[in-house]
Design an enzyme around this catalytic site. Structure first.
Site, short mmCIF file in Angstrom:
data_model
loop_
_atom_site.label_atom_id
_atom_site.label_comp_id
_atom_site.label_asym_id
_atom_site.label_seq_id
_atom_site.Cartn_x
_atom_site.Cartn_y
_atom_site.Cartn_z
N SER A 79 0.79 -1.23 0.00
CA SER A 79 0.00 0.00 0.00
C SER A 79 0.82 1.29 0.00
O SER A 79 0.24 2.37 -0.10
CB SER A 79 -0.96 0.01 1.20
OG SER A 79 -2.00 -0.92 0.97
N TYR A 180 -10.22 2.98 6.20
CA TYR A 180 -9.15 2.69 5.24
C TYR A 180 -9.60 1.59 4.28
O TYR A 180 -9.93 0.50 4.69
CB TYR A 180 -7.90 2.25 6.00
CG TYR A 180 -6.73 1.94 5.10
CD1 TYR A 180 -6.02 2.97 4.49
CD2 TYR A 180 -6.34 0.64 4.86
CE1 TYR A 180 -4.94 2.70 3.67
CE2 TYR A 180 -5.26 0.34 4.05
CZ TYR A 180 -4.57 1.38 3.45
OH TYR A 180 -3.49 1.11 2.64
N THR A 323 2.29 2.57 5.46
CA THR A 323 2.67 1.16 5.56
C THR A 323 2.21 0.43 4.31
O THR A 323 1.39 0.91 3.54
CB THR A 323 2.01 0.52 6.79
OG1 THR A 323 0.58 0.69 6.70
CG2 THR A 323 2.51 1.15 8.09
N GLY A 324 2.76 -0.76 4.12
CA GLY A 324 2.37 -1.58 2.99
C GLY A 324 2.49 -3.05 3.32
O GLY A 324 3.33 -3.44 4.12
#
Length: 371
Positions: A79, A180, A323-324
């Site tokens: 992400s 989100y 973040t991802g």
């Protein structure tokens, strides 16, 4: 574990700030070295800013060969892709080609059901759209690692992703709450393509990757492989064995999470973005502005997503970034708004569950401590 020493001594004008923001090297080393809580095959952290530069890594980039992780190794950034997409949308806004306060339905007529209320472009970017959860036929069963790997070569179009959230009522009126959702950025990437006439990946390359020299960053597209030196991702199966999940078609994520990068490229991107190299200052400020105070997350906690970034405060230090996560990969890039401290991290958890938070919390604590 490999580590680089601190940067050269700062100028006298910066000495006081550096003393106040000295890195806690011991905590950073411990954070990256602890690969059993949660189980991970590798981890790396790069920290920079007024207090110097430090890089640490642990584990193996490839369990088969035992090769160690380096700062030049590529990994899936999940992400964090959203920050690149948001930057392009905000550039189009600064150029007068996109109105952040206009309904996305103006730019993408017929993509969402006619009965849905207007959802502004800005509400996509800051996750206040209120779109329904995914439902309907055709959604793959990803409930176990074995089933996840069965679908590793599936190809999903963005139109299929939008169709999956086009059933049932809105979850809340647009702009009233925050949740989100990846679909917001699938729609944002479709908007980029409609406005520019090019793929969103082409626009990211033209507007960000090439100007900044991010040669190791790419949009995966339908290519399931990571080319060049890279860190492998693994999933733990029911019998406890690890299966290499590196080769994986990322079309499921598309504009919300399909990109590949390195810690060095992400640091360069973040530095350029926060320094105003990519956006005019007034537009960049939208990335550091949360929704109005009466907008809260659906669980009642304070809103924490702006147009493209998220914010977190740990040990009294407020940082902005993203973040991802993809199967076998977890990463993040964050900095204080004034860039006195920046961090890029990546680790490779073998379980995609909430245990990953133990590593991210340990990293966040170490990065925001003062030695």
């Amino acid at each position: 574990m490999a580590a680089l020493g601190p940067a050269p001594a700062p100028s006298p004008a910066r000495a006081g700030r550096e003393a106040a923001l000295r890195l806690d090297i011991q905590a950073l080393q411990a954070a990256v070295a602890q690969l059993d809580d949660p189980q991970a095959t590798a981890a790396q952290i790069s920290v920079s800013g007024v207090s110097g530069r430090w890089y640490g890594a642990a584990g193996a980039a490839d369990l088969r060969t035992g090769r160690k992780v380096t700062a030049g190794d590529k990994f899936r950034i999940g992400s964090i892709t959203k920050v690149f997409v948001a930057t392009v949308v905000l550039q189009l806004s600064a150029q007068g080609r996109v109105d952040l306060d206009a309904p996305v339905q103006r730019y993408l007529p017929g993509v969402l059901p006619a009965g849905y209320p207007p959802i502004t472009v800005g509400q996509l970017l800051d996750h206040t759209s209120g779109l329904p959860d995914e439902s309907g036929p055709g959604l793959p069963d990803m409930s176990t690692p074995e089933k996840v790997l069965q679908h590793r070569y599936d190809r999903r179009t963005p139109q299929q992703a939008v169709a999956a959230v086009s059933h049932g009522p809105m979850k809340f009126a647009p702009g009233t709450r925050q949740e989100y959702r990846g679909i917001n950025y699938v729609l944002a990437a479709l908007l980029v393509e409609k406005v520019t006439g090019h793929s969103y990946g082409t626009e990211i390359g033209r507007r960000i990757l090439r100007p900044l020299g991010l040669h190791d960053t790419s949009v995966a597209g339908d290519d399931p492989r990571i080319h060049g030196p890279h860190v492998h991702g693994y999933l733990a199966l029911a019998d406890g064995t690890l299966s290499d999940a590196t080769v994986f078609n990322q079309s499921e994520a598309w504009g919300e999470g399909e990109m590949i990068s390195t810690s060095r490229d992400l640091e360069r991107f973040m530095t350029a973005l926060f320094s105003g190299e990519l956006l005019p200052r007034a537009t960049l400020d939208r990335m550091f502005t949360l929704p109005s105070g009466d907008v809260r997350m659906v669980d009642g906690s304070p809103a924490r997503y702006s147009m493209g970034l998220q914010t977190v405060t740990v040990n009294g230090m407020t940082m902005w970034g993203k973040t991802g996560e993809r199967y076998g990969y977890n990463s993040g890039m964050f900095a204080t708004k004034d860039q006195q401290r920046r961090v890029v991290y990546s680790f490779n958890p073998t379980h995609r569950d909430r245990t990953q938070m133990r590593m991210t919390q340990r990293i966040a604590d170490a990065v925001t401590r003062n030695g």
